[in-house]
Motif scaffolding. Structure first.
Motif, PDB file in Angstrom:
ATOM      1  N   GLU A   1       0.843  -1.192   0.000  1.00  0.00           N
ATOM      2  CA  GLU A   1       0.000   0.000   0.000  1.00  0.00           C
ATOM      3  C   GLU A   1       0.880   1.245   0.000  1.00  0.00           C
ATOM      4  O   GLU A   1       1.773   1.388   0.847  1.00  0.00           O
ATOM      5  N   ILE A   2       0.625   2.133  -0.938  1.00  0.00           N
ATOM      6  CA  ILE A   2       1.328   3.411  -1.011  1.00  0.00           C
ATOM      7  C   ILE A   2       0.281   4.517  -1.015  1.00  0.00           C
ATOM      8  O   ILE A   2      -0.639   4.508  -1.842  1.00  0.00           O
ATOM      9  N   GLU A   3       0.453   5.474  -0.113  1.00  0.00           N
ATOM     10  CA  GLU A   3      -0.516   6.567  -0.003  1.00  0.00           C
ATOM     11  C   GLU A   3       0.015   7.829  -0.662  1.00  0.00           C
ATOM     12  O   GLU A   3       1.122   8.278  -0.378  1.00  0.00           O
ATOM     13  N   ASN A   4      -0.780   8.369  -1.563  1.00  0.00           N
ATOM     14  CA  ASN A   4      -0.536   9.700  -2.106  1.00  0.00           C
ATOM     15  C   ASN A   4      -1.293  10.675  -1.209  1.00  0.00           C
ATOM     16  O   ASN A   4      -2.514  10.758  -1.248  1.00  0.00           O
ATOM     17  N   GLU A   5      -0.549  11.413  -0.383  1.00  0.00           N
ATOM     18  CA  GLU A   5      -1.178  12.296   0.598  1.00  0.00           C
ATOM     19  C   GLU A   5      -1.682  13.597  -0.015  1.00  0.00           C
ATOM     20  O   GLU A   5      -2.315  14.393   0.681  1.00  0.00           O
TER      21      GLU A   5
END
Length: 302
Positions: free
Chosen positions: A196-200
């Motif tokens: 999981e990678i979050e683009n904030e």
């Protein structure tokens, strides 16, 4: 937008000019630069429109932002370290030369860190009046060609390896199921190891993907956006591929003279983006050697 800090930085020469100090900084009341205001502007949508040939209206294909204007006004005063305001103003004006591409770094209360935009000089004043004695009242304007800001700190996330031998395909047109083995797929009923990678931020991000061999036929898939990059071939032991999704390039060792775009499978690949929010990323390959895969990115905001 009311910035709590802002500074101009030329990453090529190393020059840095503080335009606004944080209130807790000892230099806040010492100058030599006092910022009156800074306006980060708002980019207009980059319109892509065509007249409908056989009906009223237009075919509107607009998706992206255009550039934006950044305007700064302030005072330059003499102090012990910089007794001549004109010399300080010369440094600011030098960073507005048409060929220079400085960055403006800025921060606001509540943010996790600094954000930045790359600039190109646009408008400058050249004040001669001295209504406040030796103090220079000045203003400058730059264009920010990218239109959006990004996090000053680059994030880096290792992508866990899964296995792909047949079943669920992810292509630039979405998902497809098959009972026949096909290269670079995820087994039916199994979604492998997901990172999981979050683009904030609030606009899409174009990551850089770094693959280190040995690995055969690696594929990097964003299950959230249904985009996948599929490479045909072997990445040898110790060989490093840099996949830059914004530039749409694949270089060995990040060297433009070592172009490896021939590995890119145009029949089912699409350059990856990270949508705002959480993204599910899979990394698959053929055989038993996984190599390593890392994703670098900066969060982006309008």
């Amino acid at each position: 937008m009311m910035a709590t800090t802002s500074r101009l930085v030329d990453e090529i020469t190393g020059e840095s000019i503080q335009l606004l100090y944080d209130e807790s900084d000892p230099n806040f009341c010492q100058g030599p630069i006092y910022q009156s205001s800074i306006d980060y502007g708002w980019p207009a949508p980059r319109a892509v429109e065509n007249n409908m040939p056989n009906s009223d209206g237009i075919d509107d294909l607009t998706q992206f932002w255009g550039d934006r204007a950044v305007t700064w006004t302030g005072f330059i005063v003499p102090n012990k370290e910089s007794p001549y305001p004109a010399l300080v103003w010369d440094k600011i004006r030098a960073l507005a030369a048409p060929a220079r591409r400085p960055w403006i770094y800025f921060e606001e209360n509540g943010w996790d860190g600094e954000r930045r935009m790359q600039l190109r000089g646009d408008v400058l004043t050249s004040p001669l009046a001295r209504d406040f004695g030796p103090v220079i009242t000045a203003s400058a304007a730059w264009k920010a060609p990218a239109g959006v800001s990004e996090s000053a700190d680059q994030a880096s996330s290792p992508i866990a390896a899964g296995v792909g031998t047949g079943g669920l395909c992810v292509t630039n047109t979405g998902y497809c199921f098959t009972t026949d083995p096909c290269a670079f797929t995820i087994p039916q009923g199994y979604v492998g190891t997901t990172t999981e990678i979050e683009n904030e931020g609030n606009v899409v991000v174009y990551p850089t993907i770094i693959i280190v061999g040995q690995v055969v036929n690696p594929a990097i898939i964003n299950m959230t956006t249904k985009q996948g990059i599929y490479l045909n071939g072997t990445v040898n032991p110790g060989q490093v591929l840099w996949i830059k999704c914004h530039d749409r390039t694949i270089y060995e060792n990040n060297d433009p003279t070592l172009n490896k775009l021939s590995l890119y499978d145009y029949t089912k690949s699409s350059w990856l983006t990270l949508a705002p929010g959480m993204n599910q990323i899979n990394y698959t390959f053929s055989g038993s050697a996984a190599g390593t895969c890392t994703m670098q990115y900066r969060h982006r905001w309008i």
